[in-house]
Design an enzyme around this catalytic site. Sequence first.
Site, PDB file in Angstrom:
ATOM      1  N   SER A 121       0.788  -1.274   0.138  1.00 54.76           N
ATOM      2  CA  SER A 121       0.060   0.099   0.108  1.00 54.76           C
ATOM      3  C   SER A 121       1.038   1.120  -0.089  1.00 54.76           C
ATOM      4  CB  SER A 121      -0.948   0.150   1.140  1.00 54.76           C
ATOM      5  OG  SER A 121      -1.433   1.253   1.511  1.00 54.76           O
ATOM      6  N   TYR A 142      -1.868  -1.621  10.163  1.00 59.28           N
ATOM      7  CA  TYR A 142      -2.216  -2.021   8.746  1.00 59.28           C
ATOM      8  C   TYR A 142      -0.503  -1.520   8.117  1.00 59.28           C
ATOM      9  CZ  TYR A 142      -3.591  -1.717   4.049  1.00 59.28           C
ATOM     10  OH  TYR A 142      -3.740  -1.589   2.608  1.00 59.28           O
TER      11      TYR A 142
HETATM   12  P1  NAP Z   1     -11.178  -6.182  -0.502  1.00 56.17           P
HETATM   13  O1  NAP Z   1     -12.127  -5.819  -1.649  1.00 56.17           O
HETATM   14  O2  NAP Z   1     -11.311  -5.870   1.025  1.00 56.17           O
HETATM   15  O3  NAP Z   1     -10.804  -7.771  -0.679  1.00 56.17           O
HETATM   16  C1  NAP Z   1      -9.925  -8.561   0.336  1.00 56.17           C
HETATM   17  C2  NAP Z   1      -9.718  -9.810  -0.171  1.00 56.17           C
HETATM   18  O4  NAP Z   1      -8.968 -10.563   0.976  1.00 56.17           O
HETATM   19  C3  NAP Z   1     -11.077 -10.578  -0.225  1.00 56.17           C
HETATM   20  O5  NAP Z   1     -10.878 -11.512  -1.152  1.00 56.17           O
HETATM   21  C4  NAP Z   1     -10.966 -11.369   0.960  1.00 56.17           C
HETATM   22  O6  NAP Z   1     -11.581 -12.855   1.105  1.00 56.17           O
HETATM   23  C5  NAP Z   1      -9.660 -11.737   1.428  1.00 56.17           C
HETATM   24  N1  NAP Z   1      -9.273 -11.858   2.735  1.00 56.17           N
HETATM   25  C6  NAP Z   1      -9.462 -10.693   3.791  1.00 56.17           C
HETATM   26  N2  NAP Z   1      -8.964 -11.243   5.026  1.00 56.17           N
HETATM   27  C7  NAP Z   1      -8.656 -12.741   4.706  1.00 56.17           C
HETATM   28  C8  NAP Z   1      -8.369 -13.807   5.530  1.00 56.17           C
HETATM   29  N3  NAP Z   1      -8.347 -13.716   7.005  1.00 56.17           N
HETATM   30  N4  NAP Z   1      -8.154 -14.852   4.934  1.00 56.17           N
HETATM   31  C9  NAP Z   1      -8.174 -15.137   3.854  1.00 56.17           C
HETATM   32  N5  NAP Z   1      -8.534 -14.175   2.940  1.00 56.17           N
HETATM   33  C10 NAP Z   1      -8.760 -12.920   3.483  1.00 56.17           C
HETATM   34  O7  NAP Z   1      -9.599  -5.670  -0.553  1.00 56.17           O
HETATM   35  P2  NAP Z   1      -9.057  -4.835  -1.896  1.00 56.17           P
HETATM   36  O8  NAP Z   1      -9.249  -3.383  -1.424  1.00 56.17           O
HETATM   37  O9  NAP Z   1      -9.256  -5.214  -2.799  1.00 56.17           O
HETATM   38  O10 NAP Z   1      -7.359  -4.904  -1.340  1.00 56.17           O
HETATM   39  C11 NAP Z   1      -6.660  -5.968  -2.022  1.00 56.17           C
HETATM   40  C12 NAP Z   1      -5.202  -5.581  -1.747  1.00 56.17           C
HETATM   41  O11 NAP Z   1      -4.646  -4.431  -2.094  1.00 56.17           O
HETATM   42  C13 NAP Z   1      -4.902  -5.774  -0.128  1.00 56.17           C
HETATM   43  O12 NAP Z   1      -3.642  -6.373   0.094  1.00 56.17           O
HETATM   44  C14 NAP Z   1      -4.940  -4.284   0.233  1.00 56.17           C
HETATM   45  O13 NAP Z   1      -4.378  -4.233   1.536  1.00 56.17           O
HETATM   46  C15 NAP Z   1      -4.398  -3.629  -0.915  1.00 56.17           C
HETATM   47  N6  NAP Z   1      -4.579  -2.174  -0.892  1.00 56.17           N
HETATM   48  C16 NAP Z   1      -5.951  -1.707  -1.076  1.00 56.17           C
HETATM   49  C17 NAP Z   1      -6.091  -0.370  -1.345  1.00 56.17           C
HETATM   50  C18 NAP Z   1      -7.834   0.090  -1.476  1.00 56.17           C
HETATM   51  O14 NAP Z   1      -7.760   1.352  -1.531  1.00 56.17           O
HETATM   52  N7  NAP Z   1      -8.602  -0.710  -1.769  1.00 56.17           N
HETATM   53  C19 NAP Z   1      -5.278   0.524  -1.164  1.00 56.17           C
HETATM   54  C20 NAP Z   1      -4.054   0.113  -0.957  1.00 56.17           C
HETATM   55  C21 NAP Z   1      -3.862  -1.425  -0.665  1.00 56.17           C
HETATM   56  P3  NAP Z   1     -13.156 -13.207   1.408  1.00 56.17           P
HETATM   57  O15 NAP Z   1     -13.762 -11.995   0.862  1.00 56.17           O
HETATM   58  O16 NAP Z   1     -13.241 -14.297   0.714  1.00 56.17           O
HETATM   59  O17 NAP Z   1     -13.088 -13.211   2.949  1.00 56.17           O
END
Ligand code: NAP
Length: 254
Positions: free
Chosen positions: A148, A161
């Site tokens: 991130s 985080y």
């Molecule tokens: P998201 O929509 O919240 O999706 C998170 C994913 O991770 C889901 O598929 C969820 O699976 C899985 N997950 C969460 N906790 C878990 C656990 N305990 N065990 C196994 N799987 C788990 O997230 P996103 O926003 O797409 O983010 C994806 C990545 O990008 C992450 O690493 C996040 O830190 C990073 N990121 C995101 C943003 C943003 O603004 N969105 C910004 C910077 C970085 P289930 O739903 O099946 O539980």
Amino acid sequence: MSKLSGKTALVTGSSRGIGRATAIALAREGALVAVHYARSQQAAQETVALIEKDGGRAFTVHAELGVPGDIDQLFSGLEAGLKQHTGQTTLNILVNNAAETSTGTAPEDLSVEEFDKMFAVNAKAPFFIAQRALELIPDGGRIINISSGLTRVAAPSQIVYSMTKGALEQLTLHLARHLAPREITVNTVAPGTTDNGHEFWKIPEVREQMSQTTAFKRLGDTKDIANVVAFIAADEALWITGAFIDVTGGSLLG
Ligand code: NAP
């Protein structure tokens, strides 16, 4: 020939959000993709259906990460799926994407339980997933860790985080050196504010405020991140390893 034809990939947390877009992008380039999920089985099946509709190949793998037995469960599903689809267990591309995120807690209010959970899912699990995956990854493979932009700015309400993502970036650095003799590249891809489809991003004030944090004055789209992951995953990206790839839409420009 598509860039990833004949390759296999595991994208953790690809039931939704950035992970789903990444699974779709890798499959579009020809990879067979293992779509991992924890709680969102239906969403994971939808990811597979979207890939298949597009002419790609994918299967689901279930494992809650950050709990005892998580790595064994993940790899028994992964290996069974790979064997069923390819007759082997070779894994060419690992994307450590799954993470517990937080809507924000003041440092004073963080509990030990929250701290441990976040580290278990966001830092410990990716390490042991990479360790186990290396038994399956041949020379020339790819490991991509999704961090991130928050590791580059101060955001006190996201302290733990951000600490977990800092640890993940160390995994990139040291494994990149360790695996270079095998031409396995290890890189960090760091998104900024990205509309992952959650209700949170539908609030007009949130969209407006967060859009202003990027140089382009819009939220990131999950495809903006997925396209970069797909590029790093391809053979032509061999000369990039150990890198921190800023995919924040210029949020860190200041
Ligand atoms: P998201 O929509 O919240 O999706 C998170 C994913 O991770 C889901 O598929 C969820 O699976 C899985 N997950 C969460 N906790 C878990 C656990 N305990 N065990 C196994 N799987 C788990 O997230 P996103 O926003 O797409 O983010 C994806 C990545 O990008 C992450 O690493 C996040 O830190 C990073 N990121 C995101 C943003 C943003 O603004 N969105 C910004 C910077 C970085 P289930 O739903 O099946 O539980």
